[in-house]
Design an enzyme around this catalytic site. Structure first.
Site, PDB file in Angstrom:
ATOM      1  N   GLN A 140       0.824  -1.099  -0.117  1.00 44.33           N
ATOM      2  CA  GLN A 140      -0.005   0.032   0.206  1.00 44.33           C
ATOM      3  C   GLN A 140       0.991   1.202   0.055  1.00 44.33           C
ATOM      4  O   GLN A 140       1.627   1.437   0.884  1.00 44.33           O
ATOM      5  CB  GLN A 140      -0.997  -0.004   1.024  1.00 44.33           C
ATOM      6  N   GLY A 178       1.103   6.967   6.520  1.00 47.26           N
ATOM      7  CA  GLY A 178       1.998   5.925   6.163  1.00 47.26           C
ATOM      8  C   GLY A 178       3.397   5.705   6.858  1.00 47.26           C
ATOM      9  O   GLY A 178       4.340   5.410   6.227  1.00 47.26           O
ATOM     10  N   GLU A 179       3.296   6.503   8.080  1.00 44.47           N
ATOM     11  CA  GLU A 179       4.924   6.743   8.801  1.00 44.47           C
ATOM     12  C   GLU A 179       5.306   5.311   9.002  1.00 44.47           C
ATOM     13  O   GLU A 179       6.609   5.028   8.905  1.00 44.47           O
ATOM     14  CB  GLU A 179       4.613   7.717   9.874  1.00 44.47           C
ATOM     15  N   ARG A 204      -7.705   4.753  10.880  1.00 49.09           N
ATOM     16  CA  ARG A 204      -6.858   3.389  10.976  1.00 49.09           C
ATOM     17  C   ARG A 204      -7.676   2.527  12.424  1.00 49.09           C
ATOM     18  O   ARG A 204      -8.256   3.032  13.439  1.00 49.09           O
ATOM     19  CB  ARG A 204      -5.565   3.692  11.534  1.00 49.09           C
TER      20      ARG A 204
END
Length: 301
Positions: A78, A95-96, A133
């Site tokens: 992803q 997206g860390e 999330r």
């Protein structure tokens, strides 16, 4: 397979376009912007900086290593999302964990969606995307809601529309921020659930909150048992009596450390201090085998 190869080739072509200083893209109206913005591009990890607006503050080391192993085997499935700051310079929006895990593996590039946004838009995107999330703890979600309200100046009603949550749900999360910091930390570390926190938030006095919180930890109380304890508290006007209240005389840091160590080592831990500074750590063990177990937990061997 041919389609995937073509897509990767396209990403490499866009990477070359982004490194052309004569065709630098700074807004959606610039030439070739439509070829880059919203597309997946392979960006160099060194060209990406961490987002200072990142609402997530806890990154589990074990989970990060598992993700790194997955990326080592399968690659980054992803893409992350970044915003363009300057020529060949980007900032993470979301997206860390994938970014950190990719660095652990030693990757040079990472697939990225490119956005063009100002600071406020970047903050809002980071907060909203992170709220969706599933692995955020309740306090992280509550803090994200609070930042959206205070820094983006959203009302709870507008926030409800933006994140797709009922207003009552948002209110319940925000109320958790009224808990004592020790209890918030306990919830972030998984010692108690949001249900426990929602019960405790109905107690105004921090010391009484801590008294009941400690009883929840020591006795392993369920949410329903905690709700009953809080009801009894309101009926009697005082926190439940304990065999000893010495822990409550300690600093919040010492109390929280005792609780955290007791749960991690799975044994009774006591901290005695002089003015909450220099002190002594004591713990109990049942057998030689139990002591060896504790030693392995402490040394990591």
């Amino acid at each position: 397979m041919a389609k995937a190869t073509k897509k990767q080739a396209l990403g490499r072509g866009l990477s070359a376009l982004l490194k052309d200083p004569d065709n630098d893209i700074n807004s959606v109206t610039d030439k070739n912007a439509d070829k880059v913005v919203g597309n997946i591009v392979e960006l160099e990890l060194d060209a990406i900086e961490v987002n200072p607006f990142q609402p997530r503050s806890n990154f589990n080391d074990d989970a990060l290593q598992e993700l790194a192993s997955s990326i080592r085997e399968l690659g980054v499935i992803q893409p992350i999302t970044v915003r363009k700051l300057d020529f060949n310079k980007y900032q993470l929006v979301s997206g860390e964990r994938r970014y950190r895990a990719s660095r652990l593996v030693g990757l040079d590039t990472i697939p990225s969606y490119i956005r063009i946004a100002n600071d406020q838009e970047s903050l809002e995107m980071a907060l909203v995307e992170n709220i969706q999330r599933e692995d955020l703890d309740p306090i992280e979600i509550a803090l994200s809601y609070q930042r959206l309200i205070e820094e983006i100046e959203l009302t709870q009603e507008k926030l409800s529309d933006r994140v797709g949550k009922k207003r009552s749900t948002i209110t319940n999360y925000l109320r958790l921020l009224r808990l004592d910091p020790i209890i918030q930390t306990g919830m972030r570390d998984g010692f108690i659930t949001m249900g426990h926190g929602r019960a405790l938030v109905n107690i105004d006095k921090r010391l009484d909150q801590l008294g009941i919180y400690e009883k929840i930890i020591e006795d392993g109380l369920s949410v329903r048992q905690t709700e009953e304890l809080v009801r009894q508290y309101h009926d009697s006007g005082s926190a439940p009596k304990k065999s000893t209240n010495k822990k409550l005389d300690k600093s919040l840091f010492i109390l929280n450390s005792e609780i955290a160590l007791s749960h991690y080592l799975e044994t009774d831990v006591s901290l005695s201090t002089q003015d909450n500074e220099k002190g002594k750590l004591s713990l109990t063990f049942d057998s030689k085998e139990d002591l060896n177990r504790i030693i392995k937990l402490i040394t990591g061997e």
